[in-house]
Design a protein around this motif. Sequence first.
Motif, mmCIF file in Angstrom:
data_model
loop_
_atom_site.group_PDB
_atom_site.id
_atom_site.type_symbol
_atom_site.label_atom_id
_atom_site.label_comp_id
_atom_site.label_asym_id
_atom_site.label_seq_id
_atom_site.Cartn_x
_atom_site.Cartn_y
_atom_site.Cartn_z
ATOM 1 N N LEU A 71 3.011 -5.090 10.126
ATOM 2 C CA LEU A 71 1.654 -5.220 9.421
ATOM 3 C C LEU A 71 1.732 -6.502 8.579
ATOM 4 C CD1 LEU A 71 0.348 -1.611 8.892
ATOM 5 C CD2 LEU A 71 -0.642 -3.213 10.686
ATOM 6 N N ARG A 72 2.712 -6.628 7.883
ATOM 7 C CA ARG A 72 2.793 -7.678 6.870
ATOM 8 C C ARG A 72 2.692 -9.047 7.657
ATOM 9 N NH1 ARG A 72 2.345 -10.419 1.969
ATOM 10 N NH2 ARG A 72 4.123 -11.337 1.567
ATOM 11 N N GLY A 73 3.556 -9.195 8.900
ATOM 12 C CA GLY A 73 3.671 -10.210 9.696
ATOM 13 C C GLY A 73 2.227 -10.744 10.287
ATOM 14 N N LEU A 74 1.845 -9.556 10.689
ATOM 15 C CA LEU A 74 0.355 -9.778 11.377
ATOM 16 C C LEU A 74 -0.673 -10.319 10.248
ATOM 17 C CD1 LEU A 74 0.360 -6.839 14.024
ATOM 18 C CD2 LEU A 74 0.565 -9.143 14.521
ATOM 19 N N PHE A 75 -0.637 -9.974 9.178
ATOM 20 C CA PHE A 75 -1.545 -10.123 8.346
ATOM 21 C C PHE A 75 -1.305 -11.744 7.575
ATOM 22 C CE2 PHE A 75 -1.803 -11.085 3.537
ATOM 23 C CZ PHE A 75 -3.108 -11.064 3.464
ATOM 24 N N ILE A 76 -0.049 -12.147 7.717
ATOM 25 C CA ILE A 76 0.192 -13.647 7.339
ATOM 26 C C ILE A 76 -0.221 -14.260 8.648
ATOM 27 C CG2 ILE A 76 2.107 -15.151 6.926
ATOM 28 C CD1 ILE A 76 3.447 -12.959 5.548
ATOM 29 N N GLN A 77 -0.010 -13.958 9.753
ATOM 30 C CA GLN A 77 -0.641 -14.787 10.902
ATOM 31 C C GLN A 77 -1.917 -14.911 11.097
ATOM 32 O OE1 GLN A 77 2.522 -16.115 12.014
ATOM 33 N NE2 GLN A 77 1.872 -15.948 13.901
ATOM 34 N N ALA B 141 -7.402 -10.097 9.390
ATOM 35 C CA ALA B 141 -6.400 -10.013 8.441
ATOM 36 C C ALA B 141 -6.740 -9.002 7.311
ATOM 37 C CB ALA B 141 -6.416 -11.361 7.523
ATOM 38 N N LEU B 142 -8.262 -8.559 7.340
ATOM 39 C CA LEU B 142 -8.505 -7.498 6.612
ATOM 40 C C LEU B 142 -8.267 -6.076 7.122
ATOM 41 C CD1 LEU B 142 -10.331 -6.209 4.091
ATOM 42 C CD2 LEU B 142 -12.266 -6.794 5.529
ATOM 43 N N ALA B 143 -8.325 -6.350 8.298
ATOM 44 C CA ALA B 143 -8.086 -4.879 9.086
ATOM 45 C C ALA B 143 -6.404 -4.764 8.862
ATOM 46 C CB ALA B 143 -8.289 -4.983 10.755
ATOM 47 N N ARG C 94 1.119 2.290 2.783
ATOM 48 C CA ARG C 94 1.846 2.239 1.402
ATOM 49 C C ARG C 94 0.767 1.719 0.347
ATOM 50 N NH1 ARG C 94 7.628 -0.219 2.835
ATOM 51 N NH2 ARG C 94 8.178 1.160 4.750
ATOM 52 N N PRO C 95 0.002 2.704 -0.227
ATOM 53 C CA PRO C 95 -0.966 2.442 -1.233
ATOM 54 C C PRO C 95 -0.147 1.719 -2.687
ATOM 55 C CG PRO C 95 -1.513 4.572 -0.460
ATOM 56 C CD PRO C 95 0.186 4.232 -0.113
ATOM 57 N N GLN C 96 0.976 2.006 -2.782
ATOM 58 C CA GLN C 96 1.570 1.437 -3.850
ATOM 59 C C GLN C 96 2.119 0.058 -3.851
ATOM 60 O OE1 GLN C 96 2.485 4.670 -2.681
ATOM 61 N NE2 GLN C 96 1.422 6.045 -4.215
ATOM 62 N N THR C 97 1.786 -0.521 -2.677
ATOM 63 C CA THR C 97 2.425 -2.005 -2.254
ATOM 64 C C THR C 97 1.421 -2.785 -2.868
ATOM 65 O OG1 THR C 97 3.439 -1.056 -0.328
ATOM 66 C CG2 THR C 97 3.209 -3.681 -0.511
ATOM 67 N N PRO C 98 1.885 -3.869 -3.989
ATOM 68 C CA PRO C 98 0.779 -4.589 -4.496
ATOM 69 C C PRO C 98 0.133 -5.680 -3.505
ATOM 70 C CG PRO C 98 2.803 -4.436 -5.796
ATOM 71 C CD PRO C 98 3.065 -3.975 -4.602
ATOM 72 N N TRP C 99 1.084 -6.215 -2.521
ATOM 73 C CA TRP C 99 0.479 -7.295 -1.699
ATOM 74 C C TRP C 99 -0.790 -6.806 -0.729
ATOM 75 C CZ3 TRP C 99 -0.138 -7.280 3.304
ATOM 76 C CH2 TRP C 99 0.565 -6.573 4.422
ATOM 77 N N ALA C 100 -0.458 -5.605 -0.379
ATOM 78 C CA ALA C 100 -1.498 -5.023 0.369
ATOM 79 C C ALA C 100 -2.869 -4.688 -0.280
ATOM 80 C CB ALA C 100 -1.066 -3.749 0.956
ATOM 81 N N ALA C 101 -2.733 -4.055 -1.459
ATOM 82 C CA ALA C 101 -3.885 -3.737 -2.413
ATOM 83 C C ALA C 101 -4.721 -5.199 -2.698
ATOM 84 C CB ALA C 101 -3.500 -3.233 -3.354
ATOM 85 N N GLN C 102 -3.800 -6.020 -3.150
ATOM 86 C CA GLN C 102 -4.312 -7.305 -3.515
ATOM 87 C C GLN C 102 -5.078 -8.154 -2.372
ATOM 88 O OE1 GLN C 102 -4.804 -8.334 -6.417
ATOM 89 N NE2 GLN C 102 -5.627 -10.634 -6.358
ATOM 90 N N ALA C 103 -4.488 -8.079 -1.143
ATOM 91 C CA ALA C 103 -5.086 -8.792 0.028
ATOM 92 C C ALA C 103 -6.388 -7.987 0.440
ATOM 93 C CB ALA C 103 -4.170 -8.500 1.228
ATOM 94 N N VAL C 104 -6.495 -6.755 0.401
ATOM 95 C CA VAL C 104 -7.528 -6.075 0.671
ATOM 96 C C VAL C 104 -8.997 -6.425 -0.514
ATOM 97 C CG1 VAL C 104 -8.779 -3.623 1.030
ATOM 98 C CG2 VAL C 104 -6.468 -4.292 1.891
#
Length: 509
Positions: free
Chosen positions: A155-161, A171-173, A182-192
């Motif tokens: 998911l991290r790779g697909l988001f960057i792509q 990217a939002l999906a 993983r709600p505790q992951t900063p990059w995912a929360a910040q991206a959303v």
Amino acid sequence: MLRALFIFIVVALLSALAIWLADNPGDLTMHWRGYEIRTSFVVGVGVMALAAFLVLLVYRIVSGFVDTPASVAAFLEKRRQQKGFLALSRGMVAVAAGDAPEAKRYAAQAHKLLDAPPLTLLLAAQAAQLEGDEKSATGYFERMLEAPETAFLGLRGLFIQARRAGDREEALAHARRAFELRPQTPWAAQAVFEIEAAEEDWDAALATLDREVSAKVISRDKARRRRAVLLTAKAMTAAEAAHGQAGEARKAALEKAVALALDAVALEASFAPTVALAARLCGETGRARKAARLIEAAWDVEPHPDLADVWLDMIDGESGYDRAVRARSLAGRNPEHIESRILVARGAIGARDWAAAREALAAYAGPDATEMPTQRICELMAEIEEGAFGDRGAARGWLARALHAPQDPQWTGENYRSPRWSPIDPMTGAFDALVWTAPAIALAREEPRPDAFGQEPERPIEKAEAPAAPVVSLPERAAPKEPLAFQPPLPDDPGPEDADEAQEGERKW
């Protein structure tokens, strides 16, 4: 030393045992199927020891033959893993060095030799990205979604792509799915949060912010600031919608906007856009005293032009004199600030009290000026000169000076400047990225002051800049009432006035 002592003790014990057996020989008799076997005790013990040794030897030989295929297989497997990890390491080095062909070759070797999908698929995806093969890279990341242990990495790779491709919806999906995993992951929360804010989905951004606070991936002070900006943006949207309505619907919409703006002020009481919006909406709903208290509290901390605009326009039908009085009362709360001086000058100009307006700007434009006037101050001085004496020549001189004066602060972002605040940087889409500041380069350039004869000193010609335009100086007898840095007329300048309109002591263009 200890080892020698241990060997000595063992030899001594064996010697003592041999001596004891020699002193006590004894007999050993065994009857088996009608046979009788007699021997000494020592010989019997030796025969049994030899038999035990032979049995153990035969067992080891047989077990060795049985385990040989497994040992060979384990050796080959270990050697294959070593080659695989070596290929993986070389592939990572190739990726770091930007060598796409080598990275792709080693990725293929590692995938063939190792049973480690997370590492080999990631290396293959990175190699494909280096080659510019986005389709293959996306395919590798999608394969990672098939296994739970690699799904988050995929998911991290697909988001960057998706972000590189400019596909904000995709990217939002992916970011939302990663945030769910993983709600505790900063990059995912910040991206959303950033994508929802960039799309001006304020309600979704507020919900995401609440989840970030619950997951402790953002500090409370930062969350407080973000919530204030989001509520301000939401109040701005509600106010715009209310102004397009009429009757009771308009009143209800304005009340909703006021509530949102006041909630934002409760979080950031000195943030000028928030306070200005709340004060303006309070004034529109008949709460002028509340609006005044908000502006006064913010002005004590940091005066701002937006606050001054709302303050001057707060009361409908107010006379220019009363507006000037209110302007002085607000400026008195922070009298040394440049915005307080400008506020007093604006109020005095509205009341046509030219002397008070000039006095308010004396520190920047008077004969004893100690500060460089900004563009706004030059424009105000032009209005004062024309309003007080009808001196259009002096007014045009100030307007010409404004062209080269230091710029006033504005909301500044990356390749963006505007006097109007926005929660989103229009150029980058970044949230709360605009800063109220003046250009550093413009502030570093000082406008040369005229001498006592009204002449502007010569400008040094820098190598990187074109020579300055010729300066038109005034003769001594025709020096203006106030020293000005006169410049040639602008292309759209109407030219000199009629001679009969010129007043005595004035210099007309």
